[in-house]
Motif scaffolding. Structure first.
Motif, PDB file in Angstrom:
ATOM      1  N   LEU A   1     -16.369  10.021 -11.462  1.00 46.36           N
ATOM      2  CA  LEU A   1     -15.641  10.537 -10.298  1.00 46.36           C
ATOM      3  C   LEU A   1     -15.532   9.521  -9.170  1.00 46.36           C
ATOM      4  N   ILE A   2     -16.383   8.521  -9.185  1.00 45.15           N
ATOM      5  CA  ILE A   2     -16.335   7.518  -8.131  1.00 45.15           C
ATOM      6  C   ILE A   2     -15.008   6.767  -8.149  1.00 45.15           C
ATOM      7  N   TYR A   3     -14.431   6.577  -9.328  1.00 49.82           N
ATOM      8  CA  TYR A   3     -13.182   5.818  -9.437  1.00 49.82           C
ATOM      9  C   TYR A   3     -12.016   6.523  -8.745  1.00 49.82           C
ATOM     10  N   PRO A   4     -11.679   7.781  -9.094  1.00 45.75           N
ATOM     11  CA  PRO A   4     -10.550   8.410  -8.389  1.00 45.75           C
ATOM     12  C   PRO A   4     -10.838   8.691  -6.912  1.00 45.75           C
ATOM     13  N   ILE A   5     -12.089   8.912  -6.565  1.00 45.87           N
ATOM     14  CA  ILE A   5     -12.414   9.157  -5.153  1.00 45.87           C
ATOM     15  C   ILE A   5     -12.154   7.904  -4.332  1.00 45.87           C
ATOM     16  N   ARG A   6     -12.593   6.766  -4.820  1.00 46.19           N
ATOM     17  CA  ARG A   6     -12.381   5.533  -4.055  1.00 46.19           C
ATOM     18  C   ARG A   6     -10.921   5.093  -4.074  1.00 46.19           C
ATOM     19  N   ARG A   7     -10.213   5.379  -5.173  1.00 42.82           N
ATOM     20  CA  ARG A   7      -8.795   5.017  -5.245  1.00 42.82           C
ATOM     21  C   ARG A   7      -7.954   5.857  -4.284  1.00 42.82           C
ATOM     22  N   SER A   8      -8.347   7.090  -4.068  1.00 45.88           N
ATOM     23  CA  SER A   8      -7.557   7.971  -3.205  1.00 45.88           C
ATOM     24  C   SER A   8      -8.076   8.006  -1.769  1.00 45.88           C
ATOM     25  N   MET A   9      -9.061   7.186  -1.454  1.00 44.94           N
ATOM     26  CA  MET A   9      -9.674   7.216  -0.125  1.00 44.94           C
ATOM     27  C   MET A   9      -8.649   6.943   0.975  1.00 44.94           C
ATOM     28  N   LYS A  10      -7.875   5.889   0.849  1.00 39.37           N
ATOM     29  CA  LYS A  10      -6.929   5.526   1.897  1.00 39.37           C
ATOM     30  C   LYS A  10      -5.864   6.610   2.070  1.00 39.37           C
ATOM     31  N   LEU A  11      -5.383   7.152   0.969  1.00 42.81           N
ATOM     32  CA  LEU A  11      -4.361   8.194   1.013  1.00 42.81           C
ATOM     33  C   LEU A  11      -4.870   9.453   1.709  1.00 42.81           C
ATOM     34  N   VAL A  12      -6.070   9.868   1.367  1.00 40.09           N
ATOM     35  CA  VAL A  12      -6.637  11.088   1.951  1.00 40.09           C
ATOM     36  C   VAL A  12      -6.943  10.892   3.435  1.00 40.09           C
ATOM     37  N   ILE A  13      -7.511   9.748   3.785  1.00 42.00           N
ATOM     38  CA  ILE A  13      -7.888   9.515   5.180  1.00 42.00           C
ATOM     39  C   ILE A  13      -6.657   9.438   6.082  1.00 42.00           C
ATOM     40  N   THR A  14      -5.578   8.815   5.586  1.00 43.11           N
ATOM     41  CA  THR A  14      -4.386   8.713   6.433  1.00 43.11           C
ATOM     42  C   THR A  14      -3.642  10.038   6.536  1.00 43.11           C
ATOM     43  N   ASN A  15      -3.599  10.815   5.466  1.00 40.79           N
ATOM     44  CA  ASN A  15      -2.846  12.076   5.485  1.00 40.79           C
ATOM     45  C   ASN A  15      -3.642  13.251   6.031  1.00 40.79           C
ATOM     46  N   PHE A  16      -4.951  13.215   5.884  1.00 41.91           N
ATOM     47  CA  PHE A  16      -5.813  14.308   6.345  1.00 41.91           C
ATOM     48  C   PHE A  16      -6.962  13.733   7.178  1.00 41.91           C
TER      49      PHE A  16
END
Length: 182
Positions: free
Chosen positions: A69-84
């Motif tokens: 789970l660390i892989y998709p969490i770190r890959r989506s970090m920038k997207l989630v932080i900017t949108n939410f």
């Protein structure tokens, strides 16, 4: 972070209590033609090895998923932080949690896969085709863990990270084939 740890620990305790209290009281209604009762000899030991092996095998799958789970969490970090932006603090703490325990959970997955193989070998008595496929998956996990331990010391080497990820994905695919063949 402390609340998240307590949540995971309480879920683990509840699942353990549930398994201990109901795991041995299973009743199967579809064995009308097989008359195995409490005093029947010879079958109980083999069935218990197989049941333990299957349970440990599913534990391996769960541990691999949690470690991965660390892989998709770190890959989506920038997207989630900017949108939410309201979820930033929680998402960073989740990422740190999985980053902190990734190696430990990966080692648990490796150990569980080895224990699974031992119990299934004891149950079957020989190494069959699905056992060979599972052995290939464990071999890939071992190689990925060696690469991962080198990666732990040299975190800036991107080729090691890519190799580690590819090996784990291959191990997961071979493990999925192992499950579907069994």
């Amino acid at each position: 972070m402390k609340k998240l740890k307590m949540l995971f620990i309480s879920i683990l305790v509840i699942m353990t209590i549930n398994y201990v209290t109901t795991g041995s009281n299973l009743v199967y209604a579809d064995d009308d033609f097989e008359k195995y009762y409490e005093n029947h000899e010879g079958v109980k030991g083999e069935d218990s090895y197989e049941d333990i092996g299957e349970a440990v095998g599913w534990g391996t799958v769960i541990a691999m998923i949690i470690a991965g789970l660390i892989y998709p969490i770190r890959r989506s970090m920038k997207l989630v932080i900017t949108n939410f932006p309201g979820l930033k603090k929680m998402f960073i703490s989740i990422s740190r949690f999985f980053g902190k325990y990734h190696i430990f959970i990966g080692i648990i997955a490796l150990v569980l896969s080895i224990i699974h193989g031992i119990f299934m070998y004891l149950s079957e008595g020989e190494l069959e085709s699905e056992g060979i496929i599972g052995l290939g998956a464990v071999g890939l996990i071992v190689i990925a863990s060696i690469v991962g331990s080198v990666l732990f010391k040299n975190k800036k080497v991107k080729s090691l990270r890519t190799t580690h990820t590819i090996l784990i994905v291959l191990a997961f695919l071979v493990g999925a084939i192992h499950i579907f063949v069994s």
